[in-house]
Design an enzyme around this catalytic site. Structure first.
Site, PDB file in Angstrom:
ATOM      1  N   HIS A   1      -3.414   6.874   2.845  1.00  0.00           N
ATOM      2  CA  HIS A   1      -3.812   5.567   2.309  1.00  0.00           C
ATOM      3  C   HIS A   1      -5.172   5.218   2.900  1.00  0.00           C
ATOM      4  CE1 HIS A   1      -4.175   1.444   1.384  1.00  0.00           C
ATOM      5  NE2 HIS A   1      -3.774   0.989   2.555  1.00  0.00           N
TER       6      HIS A   1
ATOM      7  N   CYS B   1       0.812  -1.224   0.000  1.00  0.00           N
ATOM      8  CA  CYS B   1       0.000   0.000   0.000  1.00  0.00           C
ATOM      9  C   CYS B   1       0.841   1.267   0.000  1.00  0.00           C
ATOM     10  CB  CYS B   1      -0.931  -0.006   1.199  1.00  0.00           C
ATOM     11  SG  CYS B   1      -1.891  -1.503   1.288  1.00  0.00           S
TER      12      CYS B   1
ATOM     13  N   ASN C   1     -10.383  -0.751   0.487  1.00  0.00           N
ATOM     14  CA  ASN C   1      -8.924  -0.571   0.468  1.00  0.00           C
ATOM     15  C   ASN C   1      -8.399  -0.963  -0.917  1.00  0.00           C
ATOM     16  OD1 ASN C   1      -6.168  -0.789   0.727  1.00  0.00           O
ATOM     17  ND2 ASN C   1      -6.211  -1.870   2.688  1.00  0.00           N
TER      18      ASN C   1
HETATM   19  N1  ACO Z   1     -18.094  -9.578   9.807  1.00  0.00           N
HETATM   20  C1  ACO Z   1     -18.495  -9.914  11.056  1.00  0.00           C
HETATM   21  N2  ACO Z   1     -17.656 -10.298  12.014  1.00  0.00           N
HETATM   22  C2  ACO Z   1     -16.355 -10.339  11.722  1.00  0.00           C
HETATM   23  C3  ACO Z   1     -15.853 -10.000  10.448  1.00  0.00           C
HETATM   24  C4  ACO Z   1     -16.777  -9.621   9.477  1.00  0.00           C
HETATM   25  N3  ACO Z   1     -16.428  -9.265   8.223  1.00  0.00           N
HETATM   26  N4  ACO Z   1     -14.500 -10.141  10.460  1.00  0.00           N
HETATM   27  C5  ACO Z   1     -14.168 -10.532  11.699  1.00  0.00           C
HETATM   28  N5  ACO Z   1     -15.278 -10.660  12.457  1.00  0.00           N
HETATM   29  C6  ACO Z   1     -15.369 -11.055  13.866  1.00  0.00           C
HETATM   30  C7  ACO Z   1     -14.187 -11.840  14.356  1.00  0.00           C
HETATM   31  O1  ACO Z   1     -14.336 -13.196  14.035  1.00  0.00           O
HETATM   32  C8  ACO Z   1     -14.234 -11.579  15.829  1.00  0.00           C
HETATM   33  O2  ACO Z   1     -15.221 -12.422  16.396  1.00  0.00           O
HETATM   34  P1  ACO Z   1     -15.003 -13.057  17.863  1.00  0.00           P
HETATM   35  O3  ACO Z   1     -14.921 -11.890  18.805  1.00  0.00           O
HETATM   36  O4  ACO Z   1     -16.208 -13.889  18.025  1.00  0.00           O
HETATM   37  O5  ACO Z   1     -13.712 -13.808  17.776  1.00  0.00           O
HETATM   38  C9  ACO Z   1     -14.770 -10.144  15.929  1.00  0.00           C
HETATM   39  O6  ACO Z   1     -15.385  -9.874  14.668  1.00  0.00           O
HETATM   40  C10 ACO Z   1     -13.701  -9.124  16.211  1.00  0.00           C
HETATM   41  O7  ACO Z   1     -12.620  -9.343  15.310  1.00  0.00           O
HETATM   42  P2  ACO Z   1     -11.331  -8.452  15.348  1.00  0.00           P
HETATM   43  O8  ACO Z   1     -10.375  -8.936  14.313  1.00  0.00           O
HETATM   44  O9  ACO Z   1     -10.858  -8.324  16.756  1.00  0.00           O
HETATM   45  O10 ACO Z   1     -11.929  -7.046  14.893  1.00  0.00           O
HETATM   46  P3  ACO Z   1     -11.244  -5.640  14.911  1.00  0.00           P
HETATM   47  O11 ACO Z   1     -12.002  -4.733  15.770  1.00  0.00           O
HETATM   48  O12 ACO Z   1      -9.763  -5.718  15.105  1.00  0.00           O
HETATM   49  O13 ACO Z   1     -11.496  -5.158  13.413  1.00  0.00           O
HETATM   50  C11 ACO Z   1     -10.299  -4.966  11.345  1.00  0.00           C
HETATM   51  C12 ACO Z   1     -10.941  -5.894  12.351  1.00  0.00           C
HETATM   52  C13 ACO Z   1     -11.387  -4.079  10.741  1.00  0.00           C
HETATM   53  C14 ACO Z   1      -9.659  -5.779  10.256  1.00  0.00           C
HETATM   54  C15 ACO Z   1      -9.255  -4.058  12.076  1.00  0.00           C
HETATM   55  O14 ACO Z   1      -8.396  -4.853  12.862  1.00  0.00           O
HETATM   56  C16 ACO Z   1      -8.428  -3.276  11.111  1.00  0.00           C
HETATM   57  O15 ACO Z   1      -8.921  -2.399  10.428  1.00  0.00           O
HETATM   58  N6  ACO Z   1      -7.122  -3.550  11.019  1.00  0.00           N
HETATM   59  C17 ACO Z   1      -6.260  -2.891  10.088  1.00  0.00           C
HETATM   60  C18 ACO Z   1      -6.505  -3.481   8.744  1.00  0.00           C
HETATM   61  C19 ACO Z   1      -5.749  -2.767   7.675  1.00  0.00           C
HETATM   62  O16 ACO Z   1      -5.439  -1.601   7.761  1.00  0.00           O
HETATM   63  N7  ACO Z   1      -5.458  -3.474   6.646  1.00  0.00           N
HETATM   64  C20 ACO Z   1      -4.803  -2.898   5.573  1.00  0.00           C
HETATM   65  C21 ACO Z   1      -3.468  -3.426   5.499  1.00  0.00           C
HETATM   66  S1  ACO Z   1      -3.302  -4.412   4.191  1.00  0.00           S
HETATM   67  C22 ACO Z   1      -2.817  -3.442   3.018  1.00  0.00           C
HETATM   68  O17 ACO Z   1      -3.061  -2.259   3.111  1.00  0.00           O
HETATM   69  C23 ACO Z   1      -2.271  -4.157   1.834  1.00  0.00           C
END
Ligand code: ACO
Length: 318
Positions: free
Chosen positions: A245, A109, A275
């Protein structure tokens, strides 16, 4: 250094809403919107990535008044290449009718900013007078569509800038913190008869530790903005627009609150783009540019983070 002479972008036609995702995944519009800010994303279907990239490049060339034959260099960025070889830069060169050298940068990214940094060196050395940077991604072809924790995050598209000689880039600084595990895309499995071990992880799919990525992203984006502002000899308050980004609206809001910069200074498109990896900054830049957002003399900051891990920032005077 350089001046941005024109911007362009191109998105695939098909859009997919969160509600549509919830018809085949255990997810909901509420979960995705609340955690990421994403409502809808453009998804590539029968288009080619090189076609999207060439359209974005053509838009930028048209705005700049530069003809493809006048380009001295093309740098393309992608982490989701159409082919490993040739690079997407070479394909764009053919599609737009340019004759200059072209090559790709793979820096996830942060690719667009990494390309601007490399472009700086080419301008400084006097080897180029006009060049194209084009970033194109089809991440939806590199996610596991049964993994709700990653596939809902991504969208596809391409963005481009045409650069000419000028002194508008005031500062740019990139960082790499080599890391294998936090976020990435696995290589292909291949079918070599000499392989001795089955490697199911070679599945060409995106993997990510969401919470680690989140923490890294917020720290990197805010530190990088402070660092490049200091390098440019300005304060963070002087920044009029920030092109970050677009990975997650919460990451942008956390950066905003850490640096106490008004939210309206951030250019965002995550709601309707998802993204789009390295393409996200030039796409949003072009959308806002065509709306007339940037006025001559405005200080525009860029900041990005991604797999690698890589991150960086830049300060540009419009
Ligand atoms: N729908 C519903 N529930 C979901 C989903 C979904 N799509 N995805 C995960 N969950 C669930 C999980 O299973 C978990 O359930 P549990 O509590 O029963 O175990 C719960 O939601 C919480 O999951 P977390 O992973 O802890 O959620 P979090 O609050 O961390 O949010 C997210 C996840 C949105 C991915 C966040 O961590 C984030 O934005 N991280 C940064 C991601 C990023 O910037 N990526 C880009 C880098 S890659 C690149 O740019 C090439």
């Amino acid at each position: 250094m350089f001046k941005i002479l024109g911007t362009g972008h191109c998105l695939p036609e098909r859009t997919v809403t969160n509600d549509e995702l919830s018809t085949f995944l255990d997810t909901s519009d509420e979960w995705i919107s609340k955690r990421t800010g994403i409502k809808v994303r453009h998804v590539i279907t029968d288009e080619t990535l090189s076609g999207l990239a060439a359209s974005a490049a053509s838009g930028a060339l048209e705005m700049s008044g530069v003809r493809a034959e006048e380009l001295d260099l093309i740098i393309a960025t992608t982490g989701s290449a159409e082919k490993t070889v040739p690079g997407i830069g070479c394909m764009v060169q053919k599609l737009i009718g340019a004759s200059c050298p072209a090559f790709d940068i793979s820096s996830a990214c942060s690719g667009f900013l990494m390309a601007l940094d490399v472009a700086t060196a080419f301008f400084k050395s006097g080897r180029v007078k006009k060049m194209l940077v084009v970033s194109a991604e089809n991440m939806t072809r590199f996610v596991d569509w049964t993994d709700r924790s990653t596939c809902v995050l991504f969208g596809d598209g391409a963005g481009a800038v045409v650069l000419g000689e000028g002194d508008n880039l005031l500062a740019i600084k990139m960082h790499t913190h080599g890391d294998f595990d936090t976020v990435g895309i696995n290589g292909p499995k291949g079918n070599s008869p000499f392989e001795t071990v089955d490697r199911p992880e070679r599945n060409s799919c995106t993997f990510m530790n969401g919470q680690e990525t989140y923490k890294y992203a917020v720290g990197a984006m805010s530190d990088d903005l402070v660092e490049v502002a200091a390098l440019a000899g300005i304060s963070v308050e002087d920044i009029r627009h920030i092109v970050p980004h677009q990975a997650n609206l919460r990451i942008i809001m956390a950066t905003q609150s850490k640096l106490k910069i008004p939210m309206e200074r951030f250019c965002t498109g995550i709601e309707f783009l998802g993204n789009t990896s390295s393409a996200s900054e030039p796409i949003v830049l072009d959308i806002e540019n065509r709306k007339g957002r940037f006025k001559e003399g405005d200080i525009v900051a860029f900041t990005a983070f991604g797999g690698g891990l890589t991150d960086g920032g830049a300060i540009y005077r419009w």
